[in-house]
Design an enzyme around this catalytic site. Structure first.
Site, PDB file in Angstrom:
ATOM      1  N   SER A 557      44.861  40.624  33.983  1.00 50.16           N
ATOM      2  CA  SER A 557      45.991  39.869  34.556  1.00 50.16           C
ATOM      3  C   SER A 557      45.555  38.975  35.709  1.00 50.16           C
ATOM      4  CB  SER A 557      47.077  40.827  35.034  1.00 50.16           C
ATOM      5  OG  SER A 557      46.526  41.738  35.968  1.00 50.16           O
ATOM      6  N   GLY A 586      46.700  43.605  31.851  1.00 50.89           N
ATOM      7  CA  GLY A 586      46.635  44.999  31.409  1.00 50.89           C
ATOM      8  C   GLY A 586      45.362  45.342  30.657  1.00 50.89           C
ATOM      9  N   ASN A 616      41.605  47.688  35.548  1.00 53.50           N
ATOM     10  CA  ASN A 616      42.572  48.511  34.809  1.00 53.50           C
ATOM     11  C   ASN A 616      41.951  49.796  34.270  1.00 53.50           C
ATOM     12  OD1 ASN A 616      44.861  46.819  35.130  1.00 53.50           O
ATOM     13  ND2 ASN A 616      43.969  45.409  33.640  1.00 53.50           N
ATOM     14  N   ASP A 707      50.655  42.093  46.115  1.00 55.99           N
ATOM     15  CA  ASP A 707      50.807  43.503  45.721  1.00 55.99           C
ATOM     16  C   ASP A 707      49.499  44.269  45.885  1.00 55.99           C
ATOM     17  OD1 ASP A 707      49.293  42.421  43.731  1.00 55.99           O
ATOM     18  OD2 ASP A 707      50.523  43.163  42.060  1.00 55.99           O
ATOM     19  N   HIS A 710      47.016  41.580  42.718  1.00 55.76           N
ATOM     20  CA  HIS A 710      47.034  40.237  42.119  1.00 55.76           C
ATOM     21  C   HIS A 710      47.009  39.166  43.202  1.00 55.76           C
ATOM     22  CE1 HIS A 710      48.726  42.891  39.005  1.00 55.76           C
ATOM     23  NE2 HIS A 710      48.000  42.123  38.215  1.00 55.76           N
TER      24      HIS A 710
END
Ligand code: SGN
Ligand code: CA
Length: 732
Positions: A557, A586, A616, A707, A710
């Protein structure tokens, strides 16, 4: 002079002949023959030796009476090709490379038939093969193409041509097998693999079972109306329900167009019908047509409740399935009779098994794949006079990876150290009891998601008492108490009472994955069963075909975000280049491996590839950093192998989490510590951009990573600026 019949010879000859026969027996006794009788999709529930309530299998039962029945026999991957590859190699799917039916078996790898052949065995395989590449290691082979047919089947010959035989597939397999036995060299031991297509879908019975009598009604299993509550929501996505997914022509044997599209699925013709001879077709029609017409009339007249329609479907399915089983059973009997009448029974190991189990209405299903009991279990019966005590019932946990080492040891051939299964000899010689130190749990892994029947990727372990499953797509654990809940109707993973069992099972799961060298980070995996992923991936596949590109970003992502928060920066920096964004939110290393390899996104063949992946793998499982690094390494190998001109800018996985001691952050640090060494000063360059994103105290500003994972547009700007000199150096 023609040879005189034996009993006409001189009385002096007799003792000599007997002596020779005795010697031959003694010699052969050291090296038993092996007859591997194998069927396709034959569930334990339909074998009387396993306590079937629905049918009798007198011939298979002969093996139970004269040998052993294994009640805890499991497959490693409940699917045809994968199970066969496990059997041939003695290794789990991720090592033998055949994980999904669409894979191609690498026939150059070591297999037990090859090793037996090298040790002087005559080897033959006849029947269903389903491994795409041609068999290796056999003196003789004759196999069905792909799934093969029931009626008048074609067989691939050793010269690659196809030959059609008139008749019913299992009968022909036995004919060919016994005729090979007739022609073999009687002085050498042999391995014969006799592999029936029956009772696989579309469950087409032999003409001799299409008489006029009605098949006995079979009671639907207790769990037929399973609503899948109390377990992962993924169960509801299945497309293998008897009520909802039976095809009008192919499964249910109706002729003509589908008259009840709300009740039956369209789109699959009955492929057997056009293959039949006029005589076969007449018997078929005489059997099915009156019964079908009666059902159609009842439906049209509105005489049937939903319940009755479901029952009709079940009876049609199970009736046909059991007829196919009956043909297999008869053919097992024919082979056993052959061994008896040719004096071979004493020195021949005979096995009956099937590539996996099958749902016969349990959970409302047909087919297999799930790690639930009915398809996880494989029948395994073995007769070996002098070694296996007649009537043995073994509770030892065995798996299809055990067959290869068993056969090798039985033949006195050394078992290679990298074989993962264990020889069953210690169990067989111990009256079926597991000796101490025998396995406490089996490992299972299923990989064929985004395919027919919609079963997601999952793996897990099963002990004598419990079963743990893991579904990576939803990151769900499932735990079943097999003693209290043998039908697996309620996962107790969240039940506090089961916390100790869950913890123990998880430990065994991770330990077993290590033991079997299962690193999911390196196993190419599709997420094609997730609609969002599928759509983006399809687009990327198309775009990649327009290669070669100047520049490709490959990742998750954070990379995909170049099309979101990073759009403006991308246009400024890369707008003038032919650049492609191969990021999907993801994704883990295994998904990038799938996309580049199987989906051919490597066809983008960029001058420079910027690779950043792994966060991930950290995120969901906190996967061991070494495992993730191995995944990254495999990606680099793939790029270098398939696009040798590409220069790779490998980026350290970006920092995550607000604080330096964030667990995910630390994991990425550990990954980076390993992958920085992949820079080779030639095709692979490495950059760690941590400093670009972190403040002096190791914090991450929300202005850069809102966050803490990202990037904001400011973050993308920092990224682009930080790598600009390197890209220039690399020729852009
Ligand atoms: C075919 C079957 C499926 C079955 C797979 C795999 N459809 O696609 O129902 O799950 O094979 O089976 S069919 O009606 O065309 O036969 S396997 O045993 O070969 O793995
Ligand atoms: Ca099968």
């Amino acid at each position: 002079m023609p040879a005189a019949p034996i009993d006409a010879r001189s009385s002096l000859m007799k003792p000599i002949l007997l002596l020779l026969a005795g010697l031959a027996f003694a010699r052969a006794a050291e090296r038993p023959n092996i007859v591997f009788l194998f069927s396709d999709d034959h569930a334990l529930q339909a074998i009387s030796a396993y306590g079937s309530k629905m049918n009798r299998t007198p011939q298979i039962d002969r093996l139970a009476e004269q040998g052993a029945v294994f009640e805890n026999s499991f497959c490693a991957n409940s699917l045809c090709g994968p199970s066969r590859a496990c059997i041939l190699t003695g290794k789990h799917s991720h090592l033998n490379g055949f994980r999904r039916n669409s894979d191609r078996f690498d026939g150059d790898q070591p297999t037990f038939p090859k090793m037996l052949h090298a040790a002087g065995y005559q080897t033959a395989i006849i029947g269903k093969w389903h491994l795409v590449s041609h068999p290796q290691g056999f003196d003789y082979w004759e196999v069905l193409p792909g799934q093969g047919n029931y009626y008048n089947p074609d067989f691939i010959q050793m010269d690659g041509t196809k030959k059609r035989y008139t008749g019913y597939s299992p009968d022909i397999v036995t004919d060919r097998a016994t005729s090979w036995l007739d022609g073999r060299d009687p002085d050498k031991p042999f391995l014969l693999m006799c592999q029936f297509k029956a009772p696989h879908r579309n469950w087409a019975p032999a003409p001799r079972f299409l008489g006029n009598e009605e098949p006995a009604r079979v009671a639907k299993p207790e769990t037929f109306d399973d609503n899948y509550e109390g377990r992962s929501g993924l169960l509801k996505e299945n497309e293998m329900s008897i009520v909802r997914h039976m095809h009008w022509a192919h499964d249910m044997k109706f002729k003509g167009g589908n008259l009840f599209p709300d009740t039956f699925v369209d789109g699959m013709a009955n492929g057997e019908y056009p293959r039949m001879t006029p005589e076969q077709r007449k018997i078929w029609d005489d059997y099915y047509e009156p019964r079908n017409q009666k059902f159609i009339e009842d439906m049209k007249a509105g005489r049937l409740t939903d319940e009755q329609v479901a029952d009709w479907k079940y009876q049609r399915f199970i009736g046909d399935y059991l007829k196919c089983v009956a043909a297999v059973d008869e053919n097992v009997g024919r082979v056993l009779d052959y061994l008896d009448s040719h004096g071979l029974a004493e020195n021949t190991i005979v096995i009956y098994a099937s590539d996996q189990g099958f749902y016969l209405g349990e959970h409302g299903w047909f087919d297999k794949r799930w790690m639930f009991e009915e398809s996880l279990k494989m029948p395994f019966l073995i007769r070996w006079p002098g070694v296996v005590k007649p009537g043995t019932r073994s509770q030892a946990m065995i798996q299809n990876i055990d067959y290869a080492p068993t056969f090798l040891e039985a033949a006195g051939v050394e078992v290679p150290a990298d074989i993962q299964g264990r020889s069953l000899l210690p169990v067989l010689e111990n009256a079926g009891r597991a000796p101490s130190g025998w396995r406490d749990a089996i490992y299972y892994a299923y990989y064929e998601n985004a395919a027919v029947h919609e079963v997601p990727v999952h793996d897990g372990i099963r002990t004598g008492r419990a079963k743990l499953m893991y579904f990576p797509r939803t990151r769900e654990w499932q735990l079943f108490d097999l003693e209290k809940d043998p039908h697996e109707m309620r996962s107790v993973h969240a039940d506090p009472e089961y916390a100790p069992l869950l913890a123990g099972m998880k430990k065994r799961y991770f330990d077993l994955r290590k033991f079997y060298h299962v690193n999911t980070a390196t196993i190419p995996t599709t997420r094609g069963d997730e609609p969002g992923w599928r759509a983006r991936n399809r687009r990327l596949n198309e775009d990649a075909k327009k290669g070669p590109f100047d520049l490709a970003f490959i990742g998750d992502s954070i990379t995909e975000g170049w099309e979101g928060a990073g759009k403006k920066v991308w246009d400024e920096h890369y707008g003038a280049l032919k650049a492609i964004n191969l990021g999907i939110g993801g994704d883990r290393t295994e998904h990038v491996l799938w996309r580049l390899g199987q989906d051919r996104q490597i066809d983008a063949r960029p001058k420079v590839a910027v690779v950043m992946i792994g966060t991930n793998n950290t995120g969901h499982l906190m996967q061991d950093p070494q495992e993730v690094a191995d995944g990254v390494e495999k990606i680099l190998e793939l790029i270098r192998g398939e696009s040798p001109e590409t220069k790779i800018l490998l980026l350290g996985v970006f920092p995550r989490g607000a604080k330096p001691m964030d667990k995910g952050r630390l994991n990425n640090v550990a990954i980076n510590q390993i992958i920085r060494r992949f820079a080779d000063g030639e095709k692979v360059d490495y950059l760690d951009l941590s400093d670009v994103f972190l403040d002096e105290k190791g914090g991450i500003s929300k202005r850069i990573m809102p966050d803490r994972l990202h990037l904001s547009s400011k973050g993308y700007r920092l990224w682009a600026e930080a790598i600009a000199p390197k890209l220039k150096e690399m020729g852009l």
